[in-house]
Design an enzyme around this catalytic site. Structure first.
Site, PDB file in Angstrom:
ATOM      1  CE  LYS A  11      -1.632   3.008   2.581  1.00 19.43           C
ATOM      2  NZ  LYS A  11      -1.700   4.138   1.636  1.00 19.43           N
ATOM      3  N   GLY A  18       7.152   5.755   7.680  1.00 13.10           N
ATOM      4  CA  GLY A  18       6.262   6.911   7.695  1.00 13.10           C
ATOM      5  C   GLY A  18       6.428   7.686   8.988  1.00 13.10           C
ATOM      6  CB  SER A  19       4.345  10.256  10.510  1.00 16.83           C
ATOM      7  OG  SER A  19       3.111   9.587  10.610  1.00 16.83           O
ATOM      8  N   GLY A  53       3.205   5.144  12.900  1.00 18.47           N
ATOM      9  CA  GLY A  53       4.020   4.015  13.358  1.00 18.47           C
ATOM     10  C   GLY A  53       3.520   3.474  14.701  1.00 18.47           C
ATOM     11  CD  GLU A  83      13.967   2.230   9.679  1.00 12.34           C
ATOM     12  OE1 GLU A  83      14.191   3.357  10.161  1.00 12.34           O
ATOM     13  OE2 GLU A  83      14.660   1.237   9.933  1.00 12.34           O
ATOM     14  CB  CYS A 127      13.456   9.860   7.288  1.00  9.89           C
ATOM     15  SG  CYS A 127      14.272   8.738   6.162  1.00  9.89           S
ATOM     16  CD  GLN A 177       5.493  18.298   5.087  1.00  5.93           C
ATOM     17  OE1 GLN A 177       4.915  17.257   5.365  1.00  5.93           O
ATOM     18  NE2 GLN A 177       6.256  18.941   5.971  1.00  5.93           N
ATOM     19  CD  GLU A 232      10.254  13.793  10.503  1.00  8.63           C
ATOM     20  OE1 GLU A 232       9.106  13.336  10.621  1.00  8.63           O
ATOM     21  OE2 GLU A 232      11.188  13.169   9.977  1.00  8.63           O
TER      22      GLU A 232
HETATM   23  P1  NAD Z   1       2.403   8.852   7.155  1.00 12.28           P
HETATM   24  O1  NAD Z   1       2.666   8.176   8.453  1.00 12.28           O
HETATM   25  O2  NAD Z   1       1.354   9.876   7.104  1.00 12.28           O
HETATM   26  O3  NAD Z   1       1.988   7.764   6.062  1.00 12.28           O
HETATM   27  C1  NAD Z   1       2.808   6.651   5.772  1.00 12.28           C
HETATM   28  C2  NAD Z   1       1.945   5.541   5.195  1.00 12.28           C
HETATM   29  O4  NAD Z   1       1.075   5.046   6.214  1.00 12.28           O
HETATM   30  C3  NAD Z   1       1.054   5.993   4.043  1.00 12.28           C
HETATM   31  O5  NAD Z   1       1.009   4.979   3.060  1.00 12.28           O
HETATM   32  C4  NAD Z   1      -0.292   6.140   4.722  1.00 12.28           C
HETATM   33  O6  NAD Z   1      -1.389   6.021   3.838  1.00 12.28           O
HETATM   34  C5  NAD Z   1      -0.253   4.993   5.716  1.00 12.28           C
HETATM   35  N1  NAD Z   1      -1.206   5.095   6.826  1.00 12.28           N
HETATM   36  C6  NAD Z   1      -1.728   6.220   7.378  1.00 12.28           C
HETATM   37  N2  NAD Z   1      -2.608   5.879   8.362  1.00 12.28           N
HETATM   38  C7  NAD Z   1      -2.619   4.537   8.436  1.00 12.28           C
HETATM   39  C8  NAD Z   1      -3.321   3.598   9.253  1.00 12.28           C
HETATM   40  N3  NAD Z   1      -4.206   3.970  10.195  1.00 12.28           N
HETATM   41  N4  NAD Z   1      -3.105   2.290   9.066  1.00 12.28           N
HETATM   42  C9  NAD Z   1      -2.224   1.871   8.134  1.00 12.28           C
HETATM   43  N5  NAD Z   1      -1.544   2.708   7.321  1.00 12.28           N
HETATM   44  C10 NAD Z   1      -1.735   4.019   7.466  1.00 12.28           C
HETATM   45  O7  NAD Z   1       3.813   9.405   6.631  1.00 12.28           O
HETATM   46  P2  NAD Z   1       4.098  10.299   5.321  1.00 12.28           P
HETATM   47  O8  NAD Z   1       3.587  11.671   5.586  1.00 12.28           O
HETATM   48  O9  NAD Z   1       3.672   9.580   4.097  1.00 12.28           O
HETATM   49  O10 NAD Z   1       5.698  10.311   5.308  1.00 12.28           O
HETATM   50  C11 NAD Z   1       6.486  11.224   6.001  1.00 12.28           C
HETATM   51  C12 NAD Z   1       7.090  10.572   7.227  1.00 12.28           C
HETATM   52  O11 NAD Z   1       7.837   9.423   6.843  1.00 12.28           O
HETATM   53  C13 NAD Z   1       8.073  11.464   7.963  1.00 12.28           C
HETATM   54  O12 NAD Z   1       7.835  11.395   9.349  1.00 12.28           O
HETATM   55  C14 NAD Z   1       9.432  10.840   7.647  1.00 12.28           C
HETATM   56  O13 NAD Z   1      10.425  11.057   8.596  1.00 12.28           O
HETATM   57  C15 NAD Z   1       9.078   9.401   7.536  1.00 12.28           C
HETATM   58  N6  NAD Z   1      10.085   8.672   6.782  1.00 12.28           N
HETATM   59  C16 NAD Z   1      10.932   7.835   7.465  1.00 12.28           C
HETATM   60  C17 NAD Z   1      11.922   7.131   6.800  1.00 12.28           C
HETATM   61  C18 NAD Z   1      12.832   6.208   7.546  1.00 12.28           C
HETATM   62  O14 NAD Z   1      13.369   5.307   6.933  1.00 12.28           O
HETATM   63  N7  NAD Z   1      13.033   6.392   8.833  1.00 12.28           N
HETATM   64  C19 NAD Z   1      12.049   7.278   5.416  1.00 12.28           C
HETATM   65  C20 NAD Z   1      11.179   8.137   4.740  1.00 12.28           C
HETATM   66  C21 NAD Z   1      10.196   8.819   5.445  1.00 12.28           C
END
Ligand code: NAD
Length: 479
Positions: A170, A223-224, A228, A245, A279, A326, A381
């Protein structure tokens, strides 16, 4: 309409999402099917049916498919890079670099399928042999963010398939184009139906099904932090394996003995390139007294020359912010920084139109000086092109400031002192440490990941990816 891939078939949906170019919001990249919860369940069921045979496929079969996928990605780097820059807004060279990385990742894990090995040991009991082998985990759900639309899906899909798992991906709602391209490539590379499934759609709907469905054995998420934490709670509830991550607030230390040019290059690259939406971006630059004022002046000078413009235009240094939400968050934090008493040295203004007059979400990169460690801009962040400078008395204070964060993804130091570089590599509380290099920009064949609030579970990428995508079996035989 670009469709979802479920059980080897392209399947449409009643809803679509519009993939918009952030460099020119009049430009529609495409309409993408939004899977619903039922389609997500169908994709999971298809993966569960396909996985046992895929798990028993020969390493050569897995090598051939992953190698072919990697080769196609590399051969199409210009076209896929253009798509990526268009949907996400990083500059064309950065986007092509990300595509090349994705292609190399597929090729690396093609090789890992062949290299998978175990241990044979003598038992402590006479006449007994012990074998330690790795088996696939089963069905893995992959949930990815918008900021690396092809590399992050690649670094999860490739090891998952190489080690015999079936996948339901996804991708982030904002950037489905690159993920769709990978699905198309894998489908044509000859993967059996159901081994790889793509379900584009909302996190709260499609993502949630992946978390809750008992047929999903493991979840790999990037993701965020907030998402997470939800994922962790859902996985713990049903004892599914998971890997997270998440965010960063990565420090870069600049010592008095640093080469000023090296330090400024590293700070500009890690703070502002990819519009600060990495990130691994360094958003806190910790500078010792003797070089502080020269460093801030050199940064401000360098920033004047940075061209903020259409991501796909030659000569652009910094593309747009990914979307209006953003951008609003970045501007809010710039306001918070000012109200906390930080001094805005350069940038920070939103720009509504690029040099050609096209509407987009542009932001001039921002540099704050005279900041303190407890300010929100130094603790949370932002995920935009916003860097704050903190002043430190000496190396010891700089190290303490660097580690004073709930995150621990990447950290950097600019210094010509072997003693301090060595000490920093050992004592930085980050998963990845860079000396005289930007904190962002890493190799594809070595582990990637962090500590503290940035990551949970085994590392991704390189040989360490096997820790997540396989489960270990210990077998005893009486001869
Ligand atoms: P986000 O957490 O909003 O979304 C990430 C993913 O999770 C998306 O596909 C989203 O649709 C999904 N999601 C959202 N709610 C969910 C739920 N309830 N259940 C299951 N899935 C769900 O993050 P974003 O805004 O897409 O990305 C930015 C973030 O990602 C920043 O915090 C950044 O630091 C982080 N990031 C981390 C790394 C790493 O490796 N540490 C790499 C890239 C980005």
């Amino acid at each position: 309409m670009f469709k979802n891939l479920i059980n080897g078939e392209w399947v449409g949906a009643s809803r679509t999402s519009r993939n918009i170019n952030p460099s020119d919001t009049r430009d529609l990249v495409g309409e993408y099917a939004q899977a619903d919860a039922e389609q997500a369940r169908q994709a999971i069921a298809a993966a569960a049916r396909a996985q046992p045979a895929w798990g028993l496929s020969t390493p050569q079969q897995r090598f051939d498919i992953l190698d072919a996928a990697g080769a196609e990605i590399l051969a199409r780097k210009a076209e896929l890079g253009d798509l990526l820059a268009r949907e996400e807004g990083k500059t064309l060279p950065e986007a092509v670099g990300e595509v090349v990385r994705a292609g190399n990742i597929f090729k690396f894990f093609a090789g890992e399928a062949l290299r998978a090995s175990g241990d044979v040991l003598a038992s402590v009991r006479p006449g007994v042999g012990v074998e330690v082998t790795r088996e696939p985990v089963g069905v893995v759900g992959l949930i990815t963010p918008w900021n690396f639309p092809i590399a992050i899906p690649a670094w999860k899909i490739a090891p998952a398939l190489a080690f015999g798992n079936a996948v339901v991906l996804k991708p982030a709602d904002l950037v489905p184009g690159s993920a769709w391209a990978i699905a198309d490539i894998l489908h044509r590379a000859g993967l059996p139906a159901g081994v790889f499934n793509l379900v584009m759609g909302r996190g709260s709907e499609v993502g949630q099904v992946l978390l809750d469905d008992a047929l999903v054995d493991a979840i790999s998420f990037t993701g965020s932090v907030a998402t997470g934490q939800r994922i962790a709670a859902a996985c713990v509830k049903r004892m599914a394996k998971f890997q997270l991550e998440m965010g960063g607030k990565n420090p870069m230390v600049v010592l008095d003995d640093a080469d000023l040019g090296v330090a400024v290059n590293a700070a500009v690259n890690s703070g502002f390139f990819s519009t600060g939406q990495r990130c691994t971006a360094s958003s806190r630059v910790i500078v010792t007294e003797g070089i502080h004022d020269r460093f801030v002046a050199a940064m401000a000078e360098r920033m004047k020359a940075l061209k903020v413009d259409d991501a796909r235009k030659a000569g652009t240094d910094i593309g747009p912010v990914v979307d209006d939400k953003q951008l609003a968050q970045d501007l809010e934090y710039i306001g918070i920084g000012k109200s906390e008493g930080a001094r805005l040295v350069a940038g920070g203004e939103a720009v509504e139109r690029n040099a050609d007059g096209a509407p987009g979400h542009y932001l001039r990169p921002a540099l704050f000086a005279d900041t303190t460690k407890d300010m929100r801009i130094n603790r949370e962040e932002i995920f935009g092109p916003v860097v704050s400078v903190l002043r430190a008395r000496d190396y010891e204070e700089a190290l303490a400031l660097a580690n004073d964060t709930p995150f621990g993804l990447a950290a950097g130091i600019a210094t010509t002192s072997l003693k301090h570089a060595t000490h920093f590599k050992r004592h930085s509380q980050a998963g990845m440490v860079m000396v005289n290099l930007p904190t962002a920009g890493v190799d594809y064949h070595v582990p990637f990941g962090g500590r503290k609030g940035s990551s949970f579970g085994p590392r991704e990428q390189g040989r360490y990816a096997a820790e997540f995508y396989t489960t270990v079996k210990t077998a005893y035989t009486q001869a």
